[in-house]
Enzyme design. Structure first.
Site, PDB file in Angstrom:
ATOM      1  N   HIS A 165      77.672  43.684  51.950  1.00 54.88           N
ATOM      2  CA  HIS A 165      77.707  44.568  50.705  1.00 54.88           C
ATOM      3  C   HIS A 165      78.948  45.077  51.418  1.00 54.88           C
ATOM      4  O   HIS A 165      79.952  45.666  50.838  1.00 54.88           O
ATOM      5  CB  HIS A 165      76.540  44.716  50.143  1.00 54.88           C
ATOM      6  CG  HIS A 165      77.488  45.703  49.151  1.00 54.88           C
ATOM      7  ND1 HIS A 165      78.036  45.365  47.680  1.00 54.88           N
ATOM      8  CD2 HIS A 165      76.450  47.311  48.935  1.00 54.88           C
ATOM      9  CE1 HIS A 165      77.837  45.864  47.014  1.00 54.88           C
ATOM     10  NE2 HIS A 165      77.242  47.348  47.527  1.00 54.88           N
ATOM     11  N   HIS A 209      75.818  53.936  53.723  1.00 55.20           N
ATOM     12  CA  HIS A 209      75.804  52.562  53.991  1.00 55.20           C
ATOM     13  C   HIS A 209      75.998  52.425  54.946  1.00 55.20           C
ATOM     14  O   HIS A 209      75.589  50.838  55.490  1.00 55.20           O
ATOM     15  CB  HIS A 209      76.945  51.850  53.158  1.00 55.20           C
ATOM     16  CG  HIS A 209      76.164  50.962  51.113  1.00 55.20           C
ATOM     17  ND1 HIS A 209      76.266  52.209  50.577  1.00 55.20           N
ATOM     18  CD2 HIS A 209      75.041  50.560  50.823  1.00 55.20           C
ATOM     19  CE1 HIS A 209      75.537  51.135  49.512  1.00 55.20           C
ATOM     20  NE2 HIS A 209      75.050  50.515  49.558  1.00 55.20           N
ATOM     21  N   GLU A 245      67.666  49.950  45.451  1.00 57.11           N
ATOM     22  CA  GLU A 245      67.825  50.834  44.837  1.00 57.11           C
ATOM     23  C   GLU A 245      68.119  50.938  43.231  1.00 57.11           C
ATOM     24  O   GLU A 245      67.603  49.766  42.962  1.00 57.11           O
ATOM     25  CB  GLU A 245      69.839  51.115  44.974  1.00 57.11           C
ATOM     26  CG  GLU A 245      70.915  50.658  46.780  1.00 57.11           C
ATOM     27  CD  GLU A 245      72.247  51.001  46.772  1.00 57.11           C
ATOM     28  OE1 GLU A 245      73.182  51.551  47.776  1.00 57.11           O
ATOM     29  OE2 GLU A 245      72.604  49.688  46.451  1.00 57.11           O
TER      30      GLU A 245
END
Length: 209
Positions: free
Chosen positions: A58, A160, A172
């Site tokens: 991600h 992150h 999350e």
């Protein structure tokens, strides 16, 4: 039987998503009739909708997809820490009161009621120095009751990248409204999606004693 707390928000067409991301959509491909023995639907959604686990992919090109991530961080002793009203960033001082004997997994509750019906931009996120503080205390997974560990306006995703440096995992969009501060067992396994940058999870907490 030990008590369970479901900390996953319901997922539906009403679930909020990051602006521009894919909302939940469902249509029926087959319907139960005399000629068809089953109902079968088709679902389209972002893997970041509802309670979810981000993969390293991600936030880093070429990194592991969620199906390649070890499951151990998503299962085991966990501490829920309240930082309600902490403001835009969770700082180490918001968590310091609960640092004694910290287990490897920490979930932070920032709101009395998680925003489940609409998108909000002003949610609380982790300050990067808090990630460093937790990593230094042996934490391998962090979680939060907001859509992201970084502010909605962030273009650099500093928190992150902090978890990337420490090879930590993240959950999350948790719903911690009914969970007291304290220690639990976390169970929040992602799907084995071999190319995905995240996965929905059905996150639950189980009492320890």
């Amino acid at each position: 039987m030990k008590r369970l707390w479901d900390i996953s928000p319901p997922v539906s067409a009403d679930s909020p998503v990051f602006p521009g991301d894919t909302p939940y959509r469902q249509q029926w491909k087959w319907s139960l009739t005399p000629d068809c023995p089953v109902n079968v639907s088709e679902i389209t959604l972002s893997p970041h909708i509802g309670a979810h686990a981000d993969a390293p992919l991600h936030y880093e090109n070429g990194a592991a997809a969620i199906g390649a991530v070890a499951l151990e961080p998503f299962l085991g002793p966990c501490r829920v820490i309240h930082a309600i009203g902490c403001g835009p960033l969770i700082l180490p001082e918001h968590l310091a009161h609960a640092q004694a004997g910290l287990p490897p997994r920490v979930l932070v509750r920032t709101a009395r009621h998680a925003a489940l019906q609409w998108w909000v931009d002003d949610f609380s996120a982790y300050a990067p120095q808090t990630i460093e503080w937790l990593a230094g205390r042996g934490v391998t997974l962090i979680g939060i009751d907001t859509p992201s560990i970084d502010p909605a306006s962030s273009k650099t995703l500093d928190s992150h990248h902090a978890i990337r440096r420490h090879d930590m995992r993240v959950l999350e969009n948790l719903r911690l409204d009914d969970v007291d501060e304290g220690d639990y067992e976390l169970i929040a396994l992602p799907l084995a999606l071999v190319q995905a940058d995240a996965s929905p999870v059905r996150a639950v907490l189980r009492e320890l004693a």
